[in-house]
Enzyme design. Structure first.
Site, short mmCIF file in Angstrom:
data_model
loop_
_atom_site.label_atom_id
_atom_site.label_comp_id
_atom_site.label_asym_id
_atom_site.label_seq_id
_atom_site.Cartn_x
_atom_site.Cartn_y
_atom_site.Cartn_z
N HIS A 1 39.10 -22.70 16.66
CA HIS A 1 40.37 -23.45 16.56
C HIS A 1 40.29 -24.71 15.69
CE1 HIS A 1 43.08 -21.16 19.11
NE2 HIS A 1 42.13 -21.07 20.03
N ASP B 1 41.08 -15.43 29.15
CA ASP B 1 42.14 -16.34 29.58
C ASP B 1 42.77 -15.95 30.92
OD1 ASP B 1 42.63 -18.51 27.64
OD2 ASP B 1 42.85 -16.87 26.22
N HIS C 1 42.77 -27.29 20.09
CA HIS C 1 43.41 -25.97 20.13
C HIS C 1 44.35 -25.88 18.93
CE1 HIS C 1 46.08 -22.72 21.81
NE2 HIS C 1 44.88 -22.17 21.91
N HIS D 1 35.12 -15.71 25.89
CA HIS D 1 36.46 -16.26 26.12
C HIS D 1 37.38 -15.24 26.77
CE1 HIS D 1 39.31 -19.54 25.14
NE2 HIS D 1 40.22 -18.56 25.17
N ASP E 1 38.83 -12.72 23.81
CA ASP E 1 40.17 -13.30 23.98
C ASP E 1 41.04 -12.44 24.88
OD1 ASP E 1 41.86 -15.45 23.65
OD2 ASP E 1 42.15 -15.18 21.50
N GLU F 1 39.12 -25.27 26.78
CA GLU F 1 39.74 -25.02 25.48
C GLU F 1 40.70 -26.15 25.14
OE1 GLU F 1 41.54 -21.26 23.00
OE2 GLU F 1 42.04 -21.41 25.13
N HIS G 1 35.47 -17.71 20.23
CA HIS G 1 36.34 -16.55 19.95
C HIS G 1 36.92 -16.69 18.55
CE1 HIS G 1 38.89 -19.66 21.67
NE2 HIS G 1 40.01 -18.97 21.56
#
Length: 408
Positions: free
Chosen positions: A223, A49, A182, A47, A352, A155, A244
């Site tokens: 999540h 971003d 999420h 993961h 992350d 995600e 993650h």
């Protein structure tokens, strides 16, 4: 985890002075050992971003973010660029095609497709560094060719808009995993960080898991609530992943994975890819964050309508209450715990990066993965176990998911 606006994190970035947290630098023999392992097995991060940071901070303008330069010099600085990916020995990266949970219905669907397009453009802009991968064999082939295999991780299941056809369309577009939700509940699954509505997965949520199995899309349980984790593991016939997440037994954040679920992951053949964010791996930081949130709420109550007063108050509070520093060893502790409960064949890396406001010392960016492997090597991990952690475990799970899809 996603970075919040900088005004909200101005205080969070004030950390207490380090007290001998730094890892002893690796020696030449240790570096050579890790290099040898990561030449043979791709280091696959679950993961990152970066695409959302480019969208959110630079309005999707790829000319504003040169990944061939040192992106630590940008405003805001990034955790990722090509030179540092090479230094970190990264062989495969799941790029998060995230959109905010506040987006609903077709707006969320459209936004995810925009993020897929943005990520494809990033890959195409740097063909010597990146190549799109859609299978385990692709990942291995691209790594052997000296490039970084680039996969899409979606995600948030809100974007399927309660429609299994969208699961199929996203898979056709190259999405290799989908995080079921999420930070908010959807109509069919509970989030880890929202008041439960469904007790886990609804019957439609179970159908989503089955359809993901059928089309070869990994079910990602980061999540989701613990009950949703258990429901998905009961339903899924393919290995699941946590792209993650970390260990609840060490840091009891609801985003983390309880031990009973880790035991189910072992039976399922899945992989928990450990998150680096200190709020998820360090109880001292978690307590500090809770205290900071309480102070923010107090300041908002005292200063309604004045964001500046709240921001200034938070900076003053953090100056008097510095954020605890987190050592790299805290992440290794989570990896070891998951390895003990689920087995070392069921743990991976899900940093992350570019989705969090601060990181442990020694894991400042994508250049620093080898330091984590050195720490685990010093704790007695074998070459085979380190190779599994790097990417072998994820490749095994993905290949099994591909076999399930081919059978169905």
């Amino acid at each position: 985890m996603r970075k919040l606006p900088s005004v909200l994190f101005a205080a969070a970035l004030i950390a207490a002075p380090s007290l001998a947290l730094a890892q002893t630098p690796p020696n030449a023999q240790e570096r050579a050992r890790i290099d040898r392992i990561l030449r043979r097995t791709p280091l696959i991060d679950g993961h990152n971003d970066l695409p959302w940071e480019i969208r959110d901070s630079h309005n999707n303008n790829l000319d504003a973010v040169d990944l061939n330069s040192d992106t630590r010099q940008l405003t805001p600085p990034l955790h990722t660029d090509i030179a540092r990916l090479r230094e970190g020995r990264v062989g495969g990266q799941f790029w998060s095609v995230y959109v905010p949970a506040a987006l609903k219905g077709t707006a969320a669907t459209e936004a995810v497709f925009e993020q897929i397009d943005l990520t494809r453009r990033i890959i195409a802009r740097y063909p010597r560094a990146f190549e799109f991968a859609d299978s385990a064999d692709d990942i291995v082939r691209i790594h052997r060719a000296g490039r970084i295999a680039s996969m899409f991780g979606m995600e948030g299941g809100e974007a399927i808009n309660n429609n299994l056809a969208m699961v199929r369309e996203f898979r056709q577009a190259g999405v290799l995993y989908m995080t079921l939700t999420h930070g908010q509940n959807t109509d069919w699954v509970d989030s880890a960080t929202a008041e439960p509505q469904h007790g886990g997965l609804t019957p439609f949520g179970e159908d989503v898991v089955r359809e993901m199995n059928r089309v070869g899309m990994l079910v990602d349980l980061s999540h989701v609530s613990a009950d949703a984790m258990r429901d998905a593991l009961r339903v899924s016939t393919a290995p699941v992943i946590f792209s993650h997440s970390s260990a609840f037994a060490i840091t009891p954040h609801p985003r983390n994975v309880p031990d009973d679920v880790l035991e189910l992951v072992r039976a399922n053949g899945g992989v928990v890819m450990v998150n680096f964010y200190p709020g998820f791996v360090d109880n001292n930081v978690r307590s500090w964050s809770a205290n900071r949130a309480a102070e923010e709420a107090r300041l908002k109550a005292l200063n309604p309508g004045s964001a500046a007063a709240v921001s200034q108050g938070l900076v003053a509070w953090a100056a008097a209450n510095p954020r605890p520093t987190t050592p790299l060893s805290a992440v290794a502790d989570h990896i070891e715990h998951i390895g003990r409960v689920a087995g070392r064949a069921h743990v991976g890396i899900g940093s992350d990066y570019d989705g969090v406001p601060f990181l442990p010392e020694g894991l400042d960016g994508v250049e620093d993965y080898p330091a984590l492997f050195v720490e685990l090597a010093r704790r007695g991990w074998s070459d085979a176990e380190l190779a599994g952690l790097a990417g072998g475990n994820l490749l095994r799970a993905l290949r099994q998911a591909e076999r399930v899809a081919a059978r169905d």
